[in-house]
Write an enzyme that holds these catalytic residues in place. Structure first.
Site, PDB file in Angstrom:
ATOM      1  N   HIS A 271       0.858  -1.199   0.000  1.00  0.00           N
ATOM      2  CA  HIS A 271       0.000   0.000   0.000  1.00  0.00           C
ATOM      3  C   HIS A 271       0.886   1.238   0.000  1.00  0.00           C
ATOM      4  CE1 HIS A 271      -3.155   2.829   1.080  1.00  0.00           C
ATOM      5  NE2 HIS A 271      -3.998   1.894   0.689  1.00  0.00           N
ATOM      6  N   ASP A 328      -7.981  -5.241  -0.326  1.00  0.00           N
ATOM      7  CA  ASP A 328      -8.440  -6.113  -1.425  1.00  0.00           C
ATOM      8  C   ASP A 328      -8.106  -7.583  -1.222  1.00  0.00           C
ATOM      9  OD1 ASP A 328      -7.532  -3.354  -3.364  1.00  0.00           O
ATOM     10  OD2 ASP A 328      -9.568  -4.116  -3.144  1.00  0.00           O
TER      11      ASP A 328
HETATM   12  C1  SDX Z   1      -6.120   0.010  -3.154  1.00  0.00           C
HETATM   13  O1  SDX Z   1      -4.295   4.495  -2.209  1.00  0.00           O
HETATM   14  C2  SDX Z   1      -5.252   3.901  -1.621  1.00  0.00           C
HETATM   15  O2  SDX Z   1      -5.664   4.270  -0.527  1.00  0.00           O
HETATM   16  C3  SDX Z   1      -5.854   2.723  -2.378  1.00  0.00           C
HETATM   17  C4  SDX Z   1      -6.894   1.905  -1.638  1.00  0.00           C
HETATM   18  C5  SDX Z   1      -8.164   2.676  -1.405  1.00  0.00           C
HETATM   19  O3  SDX Z   1      -8.885   2.336  -0.458  1.00  0.00           O
HETATM   20  O4  SDX Z   1      -8.480   3.569  -2.251  1.00  0.00           O
HETATM   21  O5  SDX Z   1      -6.383   1.476  -0.389  1.00  0.00           O
HETATM   22  C6  SDX Z   1      -7.285   0.662  -2.460  1.00  0.00           C
HETATM   23  O6  SDX Z   1      -5.854   0.332  -4.280  1.00  0.00           O
HETATM   24  C7  SDX Z   1      -5.275  -0.985  -2.380  1.00  0.00           C
HETATM   25  C8  SDX Z   1      -4.036  -1.482  -3.206  1.00  0.00           C
HETATM   26  C9  SDX Z   1      -4.521  -2.585  -4.160  1.00  0.00           C
HETATM   27  N1  SDX Z   1      -3.412  -2.973  -5.098  1.00  0.00           N
HETATM   28  C10 SDX Z   1      -2.786  -4.160  -4.999  1.00  0.00           C
HETATM   29  O7  SDX Z   1      -2.999  -4.984  -4.112  1.00  0.00           O
HETATM   30  C11 SDX Z   1      -1.801  -4.418  -6.145  1.00  0.00           C
HETATM   31  C12 SDX Z   1      -0.477  -4.943  -5.583  1.00  0.00           C
HETATM   32  N2  SDX Z   1       0.172  -3.879  -4.823  1.00  0.00           N
HETATM   33  C13 SDX Z   1       0.983  -2.978  -5.518  1.00  0.00           C
HETATM   34  O8  SDX Z   1       1.126  -2.959  -6.848  1.00  0.00           O
HETATM   35  C14 SDX Z   1       1.562  -1.816  -4.722  1.00  0.00           C
HETATM   36  O9  SDX Z   1       1.870  -2.263  -3.462  1.00  0.00           O
HETATM   37  C15 SDX Z   1       0.701  -0.569  -4.651  1.00  0.00           C
HETATM   38  C16 SDX Z   1       0.272  -0.138  -6.015  1.00  0.00           C
HETATM   39  C17 SDX Z   1      -0.495  -0.821  -3.801  1.00  0.00           C
HETATM   40  C18 SDX Z   1       1.541   0.521  -3.999  1.00  0.00           C
HETATM   41  O10 SDX Z   1       2.578   0.795  -4.861  1.00  0.00           O
HETATM   42  P1  SDX Z   1       3.700   1.899  -4.514  1.00  0.00           P
HETATM   43  O11 SDX Z   1       3.394   2.591  -3.243  1.00  0.00           O
HETATM   44  O12 SDX Z   1       3.899   2.735  -5.755  1.00  0.00           O
HETATM   45  O13 SDX Z   1       4.960   1.041  -4.199  1.00  0.00           O
HETATM   46  P2  SDX Z   1       6.008   0.505  -5.281  1.00  0.00           P
HETATM   47  O14 SDX Z   1       5.281  -0.040  -6.492  1.00  0.00           O
HETATM   48  O15 SDX Z   1       7.029   1.596  -5.498  1.00  0.00           O
HETATM   49  O16 SDX Z   1       6.665  -0.717  -4.492  1.00  0.00           O
HETATM   50  C19 SDX Z   1       7.723  -0.508  -3.525  1.00  0.00           C
HETATM   51  C20 SDX Z   1       8.519  -1.802  -3.561  1.00  0.00           C
HETATM   52  C21 SDX Z   1       8.974  -2.213  -4.973  1.00  0.00           C
HETATM   53  O17 SDX Z   1      10.135  -3.003  -4.826  1.00  0.00           O
HETATM   54  P3  SDX Z   1      11.603  -2.282  -4.997  1.00  0.00           P
HETATM   55  O18 SDX Z   1      11.579  -1.556  -6.348  1.00  0.00           O
HETATM   56  O19 SDX Z   1      11.717  -1.307  -3.821  1.00  0.00           O
HETATM   57  O20 SDX Z   1      12.608  -3.399  -4.933  1.00  0.00           O
HETATM   58  O21 SDX Z   1       7.691  -2.907  -3.104  1.00  0.00           O
HETATM   59  C22 SDX Z   1       7.504  -3.833  -4.173  1.00  0.00           C
HETATM   60  C23 SDX Z   1       7.866  -3.113  -5.469  1.00  0.00           C
HETATM   61  O22 SDX Z   1       8.326  -4.032  -6.457  1.00  0.00           O
HETATM   62  N3  SDX Z   1       6.092  -4.217  -4.148  1.00  0.00           N
HETATM   63  C24 SDX Z   1       5.640  -5.447  -4.358  1.00  0.00           C
HETATM   64  C25 SDX Z   1       4.250  -5.376  -4.162  1.00  0.00           C
HETATM   65  N4  SDX Z   1       3.904  -4.115  -3.874  1.00  0.00           N
HETATM   66  C26 SDX Z   1       5.046  -3.411  -3.864  1.00  0.00           C
HETATM   67  N5  SDX Z   1       6.263  -6.597  -4.679  1.00  0.00           N
HETATM   68  C27 SDX Z   1       5.489  -7.701  -4.821  1.00  0.00           C
HETATM   69  N6  SDX Z   1       4.135  -7.699  -4.631  1.00  0.00           N
HETATM   70  C28 SDX Z   1       3.494  -6.569  -4.320  1.00  0.00           C
HETATM   71  N7  SDX Z   1       2.171  -6.576  -4.151  1.00  0.00           N
END
Ligand code: SDX
Length: 392
Positions: A271, A328
């Site tokens: 998140h 989710d």
């Molecule tokens: C919602 O914003 C809100 O409030 C949203 C929400 C709402 O109520 O409106 O809460 C609802 O959208 C919840 C999130 C649902 N999405 C997912 O479950 C999809 C999987 N999660 C991600 O793609 C990710 O965690 C996000 C999109 C939720 C957040 O992304 P960020 O903050 O841009 O973080 P990032 O992509 O920069 O990740 C940071 C690191 C990375 O690794 P490094 O480059 O540092 O090595 O964490 C890793 C990412 O690769 N990472 C994951 C991961 N999420 C982040 N690796 C594997 N699996 C994951 N799910």
């Protein structure tokens, strides 16, 4: 104004507005609507009360709640011509695309909802969409299932009526549907607002051009559709199904999620704000156990989800990045137990988020906020002269 421009892609450290609606503390995993904790609201309030609280700022008295519901019911008729648009979609169309189109189309049948220059105008547009949106949600579902459209029942509560229009309950088997009504009511409360997330920011910036409320909501629905945002609840179930089909091999999917060359992510994890457990995930996980038990449903998918969570919470890759289950991760398991098809999960998220989007749009318009128009850091070509096509 020619001032300093700081690049902040994804707006990770940018505050877009002042807001009095929802408070999040990502480190402590705190979520409050207008100062009330999500735990108390999920336990003691119902969805219509929470919608009133988010939009108007206070918990309603009984009289205020009754008037709000009556005004909404009076606006729950959807123009028959909307069906012509619905009929134009192939059954294969994703429900989020249908819902976004129908929501925008509502403007054509309610032109007065565009120029809202007073709180009375806003209130009229708000009760219109609160009344018509559940009908669009239900019609989107029934059209895809090839079932006759249902017009609802004015004698039912707001959430009961959603279930009736979707599944013709609770007229049948009242006890079973009491469980469904309470489960859906709680899920909708938990999804109702979440400060400046991607789809809410979309609603605010679209509304800042003074586009109508329905057009702004339609834009928000499109943003929510993405698998990185609300679309994640559908992606979680598809991921869990894939793991189940793979013999429950969670280790393989954990490895994929950590592999930088593999675009696969552990859906439902991580998140932007919460660097601790998403408080909504805690409540939904508990509710999933209760609903499945009440419905007498055994779902191996829940066990796979719990196994995956346990592994991820012990895995350095996830722990170092503070990746926890989000809203989710477990919600789809309840929707599935309720008989809601997987591709409708994000539509249910939109139904829950509707009052939050409305509240944020109203706050932005009442605050007379300027049109949203960020700047950029230009990294393109320097000036160059035109070259005739025969010389390129
Ligand atoms: C919602 O914003 C809100 O409030 C949203 C929400 C709402 O109520 O409106 O809460 C609802 O959208 C919840 C999130 C649902 N999405 C997912 O479950 C999809 C999987 N999660 C991600 O793609 C990710 O965690 C996000 C999109 C939720 C957040 O992304 P960020 O903050 O841009 O973080 P990032 O992509 O920069 O990740 C940071 C690191 C990375 O690794 P490094 O480059 O540092 O090595 O964490 C890793 C990412 O690769 N990472 C994951 C991961 N999420 C982040 N690796 C594997 N699996 C994951 N799910």
């Amino acid at each position: 104004t020619g001032g300093i421009i700081t690049l902040d892609s994804g707006y990770k450290n940018t505050g877009s507005c002042e807001s009095a609606i929802t408070f999040l503390d990502g480190e402590k995993g705190i979520l409050r609507y207008r100062g009330y904790s999500i735990e108390e609201l999920a336990e003691k309030a119902d969805f219509l009360e929470v919608a009133f609280l988010l939009i108007f700022g206070e918990l309603p008295t009984q009289a205020q709640r009754d008037k709000f519901h009556a005004d909404i019911k009076a606006q729950s008729v959807v123009d028959e011509d909307i069906k012509k648009i619905l009929d134009a979609f192939p059954k294969s169309g994703h429900p989020m695309g249908v819902l976004s189109s129908l929501t925008s189309a509502l403007t054509a049948f309610n032109p007065s909802s565009v120029n809202v220059n007073s709180e009375e105008d806003m209130y009229r547009a708000i009760v219109k969409i609160m009344g018509k949106f559940p009908v669009l949600v239900a019609w989107t579902h029934r059209k895809k299932q090839g079932l006759p459209l249902d017009y609802g029942d004015k004698n039912l509560g707001y959430v009961e009526n959603v279930l009736k229009m979707m599944f013709r309950q609770p007229n049948e088997e009242y006890t079973q549907s009491r469980v469904l009504v309470d489960a859906l009511d709680k899920l909708l409360i938990l999804h109702a607002d979440h400060e400046q997330n991607c789809s809410t920011s979309t609603v605010r910036i679209t509304g800042s051009s003074h586009a109508g409320l329905f057009a702004s909501l339609s834009a928000g629905i499109s943003a929510l559709w993405g698998p990185l945002h609300g679309g994640a609840n559908q992606a979680v179930l598809e991921m869990l199904e894939a793991i189940k089909a793979d013999g429950g091999d969670t280790k393989k999917y954990m490895a994929k999620a950590k592999d930088k060359d593999d675009p696969f992510r552990l859906m439902g994890f991580g998140h932007r704000v919460y660097k601790n457990f998403d408080p909504r995930a805690r409540i939904i996980k508990k509710a999933a156990d209760e609903v499945l038990e009440d419905l007498g449903v055994e779902d191996p998918i829940l066990d796979i989800a719990k196994g995956l969570e346990k592994e991820a919470l012990q895995d350095p890759y996830f722990v170092d990045r503070k990746l926890y289950p989000n809203v989710d991760f477990y919600s789809g398991i309840i929707y599935r137990a309720m008989g809601i098809p997987t591709d409708m999960f994000t539509v249910m998220f939109a139904l829950g988020r509707l009052p939050g989007w409305i509240a944020q749009w109203r706050e932005m318009r009442l605050g007379k906020e300027p049109i949203g128009r960020p700047r950029q850091l230009y990294v393109g070509a320097t000036q160059r002269s035109f070259v005739e096509i025969d010389k390129r």
